[in-house]
Design an enzyme around this catalytic site. Sequence first.
Site, PDB file in Angstrom:
ATOM      1  N   ARG B 274       0.747  -1.209   0.023  1.00 52.42           N
ATOM      2  CA  ARG B 274       0.044  -0.236   0.025  1.00 52.42           C
ATOM      3  C   ARG B 274       1.407   1.406  -0.117  1.00 52.42           C
ATOM      4  O   ARG B 274       1.065   1.938   0.908  1.00 52.42           O
ATOM      5  CB  ARG B 274      -1.025  -0.220   1.253  1.00 52.42           C
ATOM      6  CG  ARG B 274      -2.561   1.258   0.901  1.00 52.42           C
ATOM      7  CD  ARG B 274      -2.548   1.204   2.965  1.00 52.42           C
ATOM      8  NE  ARG B 274      -1.769   1.877   3.260  1.00 52.42           N
ATOM      9  CZ  ARG B 274      -1.233   1.784   4.923  1.00 52.42           C
ATOM     10  NH1 ARG B 274      -1.832   1.255   5.633  1.00 52.42           N
ATOM     11  NH2 ARG B 274      -0.666   3.049   5.493  1.00 52.42           N
ATOM     12  N   HIS B 278      -3.357   4.871   4.568  1.00 58.18           N
ATOM     13  CA  HIS B 278      -4.511   3.355   5.266  1.00 58.18           C
ATOM     14  C   HIS B 278      -5.822   4.193   4.316  1.00 58.18           C
ATOM     15  O   HIS B 278      -6.724   4.316   3.898  1.00 58.18           O
ATOM     16  CB  HIS B 278      -4.550   3.220   6.105  1.00 58.18           C
ATOM     17  CG  HIS B 278      -6.000   3.066   6.547  1.00 58.18           C
ATOM     18  ND1 HIS B 278      -5.788   1.638   6.522  1.00 58.18           N
ATOM     19  CD2 HIS B 278      -6.604   3.017   7.280  1.00 58.18           C
ATOM     20  CE1 HIS B 278      -7.014   0.211   6.795  1.00 58.18           C
ATOM     21  NE2 HIS B 278      -7.517   2.045   6.977  1.00 58.18           N
ATOM     22  N   TYR B 287       4.293   5.407  10.960  1.00 52.27           N
ATOM     23  CA  TYR B 287       4.747   4.151  11.658  1.00 52.27           C
ATOM     24  C   TYR B 287       5.369   3.073  10.426  1.00 52.27           C
ATOM     25  O   TYR B 287       6.182   2.014  10.545  1.00 52.27           O
ATOM     26  CB  TYR B 287       3.735   3.063  12.002  1.00 52.27           C
ATOM     27  CG  TYR B 287       2.352   3.466  10.434  1.00 52.27           C
ATOM     28  CD1 TYR B 287       2.347   2.396   9.469  1.00 52.27           C
ATOM     29  CD2 TYR B 287       1.507   4.693  10.256  1.00 52.27           C
ATOM     30  CE1 TYR B 287       1.250   2.577   8.821  1.00 52.27           C
ATOM     31  CE2 TYR B 287       0.646   4.692   9.891  1.00 52.27           C
ATOM     32  CZ  TYR B 287       0.496   3.624   8.560  1.00 52.27           C
ATOM     33  OH  TYR B 287      -0.541   3.953   7.756  1.00 52.27           O
TER      34      TYR B 287
HETATM   35  C1  LIG Z   1     -13.881  -5.595  12.856  1.00 50.83           C
HETATM   36  C2  LIG Z   1     -12.913  -4.342  12.292  1.00 50.83           C
HETATM   37  N1  LIG Z   1     -11.755  -3.886  13.276  1.00 50.83           N
HETATM   38  C3  LIG Z   1     -11.239  -2.909  13.120  1.00 50.83           C
HETATM   39  C4  LIG Z   1     -12.032  -2.598  12.052  1.00 50.83           C
HETATM   40  C5  LIG Z   1     -10.838  -0.708  11.536  1.00 50.83           C
HETATM   41  N2  LIG Z   1      -9.624  -0.817  10.038  1.00 50.83           N
HETATM   42  C6  LIG Z   1     -10.431  -0.507   9.337  1.00 50.83           C
HETATM   43  S1  LIG Z   1      -9.266  -1.490   7.852  1.00 50.83           S
HETATM   44  C7  LIG Z   1      -8.373  -1.911   8.667  1.00 50.83           C
HETATM   45  C8  LIG Z   1      -6.558  -2.508   8.509  1.00 50.83           C
HETATM   46  C9  LIG Z   1      -7.412  -3.811   7.494  1.00 50.83           C
HETATM   47  O1  LIG Z   1      -6.032  -4.395   7.152  1.00 50.83           O
HETATM   48  P1  LIG Z   1      -6.072  -5.063   5.968  1.00 50.83           P
HETATM   49  O2  LIG Z   1      -7.094  -6.079   6.378  1.00 50.83           O
HETATM   50  O3  LIG Z   1      -4.592  -4.924   5.897  1.00 50.83           O
HETATM   51  O4  LIG Z   1      -6.537  -3.758   4.691  1.00 50.83           O
HETATM   52  P2  LIG Z   1      -6.311  -2.819   4.031  1.00 50.83           P
HETATM   53  O5  LIG Z   1      -6.674  -1.815   4.719  1.00 50.83           O
HETATM   54  O6  LIG Z   1      -4.075  -2.786   4.283  1.00 50.83           O
HETATM   55  O7  LIG Z   1      -6.057  -3.128   2.821  1.00 50.83           O
HETATM   56  C10 LIG Z   1      -8.629  -1.079  10.120  1.00 50.83           C
HETATM   57  C11 LIG Z   1      -8.318  -2.453  11.602  1.00 50.83           C
HETATM   58  C12 LIG Z   1     -12.333  -2.365  10.377  1.00 50.83           C
HETATM   59  N3  LIG Z   1     -12.657  -1.907   9.593  1.00 50.83           N
HETATM   60  N4  LIG Z   1     -13.415  -4.112  11.295  1.00 50.83           N
END
Ligand SMILES: Cc1ncc(C[n+]2csc(CCOP(=O)(O)OP(=O)(O)O)c2C)c(N)n1
Lengths: 321, 388
Positions: B274, B278, B287
Amino acid sequence: MNATIVEAVNDALHTEMAADERVLVFGEDVARSGGVFRATEGLMEEFGNDRVVDTPLSEIAIIGSATGLAMYGYRPVAEIQFSGFLPPAFDQLVSNASRMRWRTRGEFTASMVARMPYGAGVRALEHHSESMEGSYAHIPGLKVVIPSTPSDTKGLLTAAIRDPDPVLFMEPKRIYRSFREEVPEGDYEVPLGEAAVREEGEDVTVVSWGSMMPMAEEAAANVEADVELVDLRTISPMDSETVVESVKKTGRAVVVHEGPRTGGVGSDVVARINDEALMYLEAPVERVTGFDTQVPMLSMEDFYFPNPPRIAAGIERALDV
Amino acid sequence: MTDRQRTDLTPPEPESYGGPVEYLSQDDLRVPTHQLVTPDGEYDESSIPDLDDEAFRDLYRWMVSDRVFNRRMVKIQRRGELGTFGTTRGQEASIVGSAYTIAPDDWMYLGRAWTAMFMRGVPMRDMILFWRGIEESQQSFAEHNSQVAIAVGAHLPLAAGTAWGMDIRDADEITMAYLGDGATSTGVVHEGLNLAGALEVPALFFCQNNQYAISMPFSEQTGANTIAQKALGYGIDAIRVDGQDVLAVYDAVMEARERVKRGEPVFIESVTYRLDAHTTSDDPHRYRTEEEEQAWEENDPIERYRSFLESEGLWDDIDHDAIVEEINDEFDAALAAANDFAERDVSEMFAHVYEELPPELRRQLTEFEQFLEEHPEAYDYIDQRPKG
Ligand SMILES: Cc1ncc(C[n+]2csc(CCOP(=O)(O)OP(=O)(O)O)c2C)c(N)n1
Ligand SMILES: [Mg+2]
């Protein structure tokens, strides 16, 4: 110290971590990045990575491991990034944290805090706007606390961390930064289980909490009546006495909350008033609440939660005007 | 469900007696990463997927489209025309290479892969509406048998369920579920995978390991060396692929689809990055280092594919600037259409909660409508924001 609600969270965490080595802070993105709302900013730098920990993305493991740590003698303060993501961990709250004392006849307790921002109005995606305190208040053995001011935030969070039972600490994120006030420095505790009378009045009692408090205050200022404004602060176990005493004086009441009406905490406030002050009532108790719908996505979310005119209309109905 | 040799329930007979206790260890696993074109643009002609020239050009066009879309979305977010937005920059090959395989009748659950929706025919306008928080966008996704999972990981059991239905009906389509590295820390993902493995349903799980779950680097999310290996615990075969190599991703997913269609779920880990924050509310420099970002900037999937196209003599037929201009025009039109989206009536909030509005909800709606009519001052507190 002049602080906002989110800064008061941070100050309480700093103060309690310094005072008690057993206090640990963990959750998603809380350490290195200081939390998505910056509530845990600076803690890792001050207390190190053993006490301030970024966990893997798992609400279940966050709440469940907090319970285990608490049984082992730590005082965990776990963060759930948004209250809309607590549901997977509901099981850990219901099946473990809230009944550990009961299950072990007091041999083990879950002296832990789960903090989480709740409520609508920050223009986020689905699952970022819920107010589900009604569901959590339904769990025996769990305390549910919702502050509405910076100094209460510090005092109540401190009390929650020191409390021998598990506390779900719901932070009104819409007003995280919307105003500042003087917050006591250092050790400062506001006892759990005590409502606060914010404004004294003779004509009608308005009971509310959290992010609805500023709305209720504004509404109270705009009606032609002498409003007594009660901030519930601890949702469960509820301080019925303060509410009932107020209603005995005013004879009229309105409950205001952001969450859905059905099964909302407002129903319970009404029931307690009926139980203990029915004969003092001069009008039915009014409820001004969120609707029994999903919180809309951000474009229409303002329609969802009570605003000062809606609350004022509720007060006027209670006044029969 | 296909016929599988069911585990024999008689106690195992050890191959030999005695000797030391042996660990089953991830360090003994060989987890290859499928790659067809190296970062330097080298490749072996014989292993390149058999696509016609137009398809090769199409892949390039979609990757550029993804990049332009992201750039424009960030721009309008900065102008206050979106709530927030999370880009997919850096993941173009991973997204396009996988989504290019999807057939019209397949079902798709999305993580960070917006362009996969466009490749299914969802109008760009609707993705703008989604990030503006307008419910109709999700209706449009659903019309294309797709949805976006905001609750991380929560869609995996749904994917297992739709795939189960496809299996029962002996259907030709498959279910494809995108997920992130972070999602694999949730319990629900593993429960969904286990069910899919146990029932042997036609589901393809495509995990984009973009190295971060917000601020959490992959190396700290788990003790496992790779995500791919986790699937083995559920009896699901896995592929690990270089997510910056669009042809390798396409090749891996096409191969996996064949298996999935035979009723065996497959899990793919696509190793990518990425490149941006975020979301627009995140600051990655809290970070991660700029050096790390720079190293991945240099592993640009579009550049790598371009060098392949050059070597194949296909680049001369591609007018990069014209593609960018076309996508920009498409975005302009989509934005204009999104801006034309009318404010909605308050009854919209009560729509689709149930098929039929129960009496109490009808009462809440009627009272609220009446209140708004009698108290126009309430609109001082209500800002409907169809334009973000
Ligand atoms: C159950 C849940 N906990 C926390 C969040 C907040 N949150 C949104 S995206 C994210 C990180 C997701 O990481 P990843 O699965 O690697 O997907 P990426 O964003 O890297 O595409 C978090 C903690 C959420 N959306 N759902
Ligand atoms: Mg990720």
